[in-house]
Design a protein around this motif. Structure first.
Motif, PDB file in Angstrom:
ATOM      1  N   ASP A 113       0.737  -1.269  -0.126  1.00 14.48           N
ATOM      2  CA  ASP A 113      -0.041   0.098  -0.071  1.00 14.48           C
ATOM      3  C   ASP A 113       0.895   1.455   0.031  1.00 14.48           C
ATOM      4  OD1 ASP A 113      -1.927  -1.905   0.549  1.00 14.48           O
ATOM      5  OD2 ASP A 113      -2.845  -0.876   2.168  1.00 14.48           O
ATOM      6  N   TRP A 114       2.211   1.156   0.601  1.00 17.09           N
ATOM      7  CA  TRP A 114       2.689   2.410   0.727  1.00 17.09           C
ATOM      8  C   TRP A 114       3.781   2.544  -0.479  1.00 17.09           C
ATOM      9  CZ3 TRP A 114       1.586  -0.642   4.840  1.00 17.09           C
ATOM     10  CH2 TRP A 114       0.831   0.108   5.924  1.00 17.09           C
ATOM     11  N   ILE A 115       3.534   3.796  -1.213  1.00 21.68           N
ATOM     12  CA  ILE A 115       4.625   4.107  -2.283  1.00 21.68           C
ATOM     13  C   ILE A 115       6.284   4.163  -1.860  1.00 21.68           C
ATOM     14  CG2 ILE A 115       5.358   5.963  -3.912  1.00 21.68           C
ATOM     15  CD1 ILE A 115       2.576   6.861  -3.684  1.00 21.68           C
ATOM     16  N   GLY A 116       6.274   4.358  -0.549  1.00 22.58           N
ATOM     17  CA  GLY A 116       7.750   4.894  -0.150  1.00 22.58           C
ATOM     18  C   GLY A 116       8.467   3.563   0.787  1.00 22.58           C
ATOM     19  N   ALA A 117       7.612   2.501   0.819  1.00 20.04           N
ATOM     20  CA  ALA A 117       7.927   1.253   1.697  1.00 20.04           C
ATOM     21  C   ALA A 117       8.805   0.194   0.693  1.00 20.04           C
ATOM     22  CB  ALA A 117       6.750   0.599   2.132  1.00 20.04           C
ATOM     23  N   ARG A 118       9.863  -0.368   1.532  1.00 19.59           N
ATOM     24  CA  ARG A 118      10.622  -1.437   0.873  1.00 19.59           C
ATOM     25  C   ARG A 118      11.023  -2.358   1.938  1.00 19.59           C
ATOM     26  NH1 ARG A 118      16.484  -0.741  -0.188  1.00 19.59           N
ATOM     27  NH2 ARG A 118      17.215   0.851   1.623  1.00 19.59           N
ATOM     28  N   ALA A 119      11.194  -3.484   1.450  1.00 14.62           N
ATOM     29  CA  ALA A 119      11.651  -4.622   2.483  1.00 14.62           C
ATOM     30  C   ALA A 119      12.910  -5.164   1.869  1.00 14.62           C
ATOM     31  CB  ALA A 119      10.546  -6.048   2.360  1.00 14.62           C
TER      32      ALA A 119
END
Length: 450
Positions: free
Chosen positions: A342-348
């Motif tokens: 859902d988050w544009i700025g999220a990464r794993a």
């Protein structure tokens, strides 16, 4: 929550797994009459005999008990088990698990409910005492703390008065003769039980507690039985055999927290208490100081598992929030990437936290911000983050660190390191996510000393 005794990486920890325990001595020691003084870390009480400390199980501060010495192999302390209560505390109650009661011989008492003989209010006071003492002795700070129970609205089916019905993961062991049951307290001896009162009803209904099932499983080489009850879908029983390896594509389950769903491997790490994930989500959201939060900074969720706490931050501060979740287990990271889509700025990122921070430090120079202005959520294993991780993290100078701790002593050691590197603890909350055991969860916020 998940580097000496390291909690297994999220995504790999066996459901209901417990730390190894020492075997009982072959010959019992003397029986002593003891006046119990206080509680110690680990769920045992402290008494003294002829100047020697005696750690005694199944006792409450203020009681007088008869206790059988089970380990006299140390110069400075002994270990003992209560066999009779001579002068009971007003906080003593009938044990919530009959098979763990002091009425049983010590070697036959089921493990995993070491505070079950204490009323819930007093359990929480004792946990607060341990946390307060650890912070003072190892962290160098005096701080009052209350241990709060889980909001009943977050944990349907859990009995808020007795502290039962909360475990969504349980491991039972299978003996060579087919006996099924938990380990006895502080040993690897399997004891048969007729009930699992700490478990949610869905697990109790499928638990194979009869000898017939154990014999059948022993015939196919079973060593353990894992019982998993996710918040969505049916409870499952998984038979483990010696040499089991995780399949390339293990079965998955879905856990629900509020309006959000999290996919994870069925055997992966998830909070055990039915209401724990929602409780920690709220606690982390409340702990982040909004005045210090920058959605465009290099915000971090370290030891991030499948993204639960990264999602907590994103849900509070909006879908454009930049946040990187870091986890050593590749399967958990894969799930985190999907769970945070859902988050544009999220990464794993799949990486060990210490190595990841080393790389960040190596890349930071006068032209980069490093972690300046960032919020870091830190949810390390039971052993804590450790000096190397805390020192490297504080070198990167984040604006604030929200630390989720499942061990008070490990937290206190890390508090000392934070303080030595210029960060003070500003806020601290504690939660009883493990009723009828000695475990306690804490959420702390650290910020740089100005």
């Amino acid at each position: 929550m998940a580097n000496s005794r390291r909690r297994p990486a999220r995504g790999t920890r066996p459901a209901g797994a417990r730390r190894p325990a020492p075997a009982r001595p072959a010959e019992p020691g003397p029986v002593l009459e003891l006046d119990v003084e206080r509680i110690a870390h680990g769920g045992v009480a402290v008494a003294r005999h002829e100047g020697r400390v005696v750690f005694v199980a199944d006792a409450i501060p203020g009681e007088r008990v008869r206790a059988q010495v089970t380990d006299a192999g140390h110069d400075r302390f002994w270990r003992a088990e209560t066999v009779e209560v001579l002068d009971a505390s007003p906080d003593r109650r009938e044990h919530v698990w009959a098979e763990a009661s002091v009425d049983r011989a010590p070697e036959d008492r089921a493990g995993g409910a070491e505070f079950g003989h204490i009323v819930l209010r007093r359990q929480r006071e004792l946990k607060a005492d341990v946390l307060r003492d650890a912070l003072a002795r190892m962290g160098g700070i005096e701080r009052e703390v209350d241990v709060r129970g889980v909001d009943p609205a977050l944990a349907p089916g859990v009995d808020p008065e007795s502290g039962t019905g909360w475990r969504t993961r349980v491991r039972l062991h299978v003996g060579a003769e087919g006996a099924v049951g938990p380990y006895a307290a502080r040993s690897h001896r399997i004891v048969p039980v007729a009930s699992l009162p700490l478990a949610v009803a869905e697990i109790e209904s499928i638990a194979p507690l009869g000898a017939d099932r154990g014999t059948a499983d022993a015939d196919v080489g079973a060593t353990a039985i894992d019982l998993v009850a996710p918040s969505t879908g049916a409870a499952e029983l998984v038979i483990r055999t010696a040499g089991d390896r995780r399949p390339e594509h293990p079965p998955t389950i879905v856990e629900r927290v509020g309006e959000r769903s999290f996919t994870l491997d069925r055997g992966g790490f998830w909070q055990v208490h039915r209401g724990a994930a929602a409780t920690l989500t709220r606690a982390v959201q409340a702990a982040v100081d909004p005045g210090r939060f920058d959605p465009d900074a290099e915000n971090q969720d370290l030891y991030g598992g499948v993204g639960l706490l990264a999602a907590a931050v994103g849900d509070r501060f909006g879908p454009s929030t930049r946040i990187t979740t870091v986890e050593a287990d590749a399967r958990a990271t894969e799930h985190a990437g999907a769970n945070l889509a859902d988050w544009i700025g999220a990464r794993a990122v799949t990486d060990r936290v210490d190595r990841y921070l080393d790389r960040l430090a190596g890349a930071a120079d006068a032209s980069t911000r490093g972690l300046r202005g960032a919020t870091v959520v830190l949810d390390p294993p039971r052993a804590g983050a450790g000096r190397a991780v805390v020192e490297r993290l504080t070198e990167l100078r984040p604006a604030q660190v929200v630390y989720v701790a499942c061990d008070p002593v490990a937290l206190a050691r890390d508090v000392a390191t934070f303080r030595a590197t210029g960060y003070e603890i500003e806020a601290l909350d504690a939660f009883d996510l493990f009723p009828n055991t000695h475990h306690v969860e804490a959420v702390a916020r650290f910020a740089a000393i100005v």
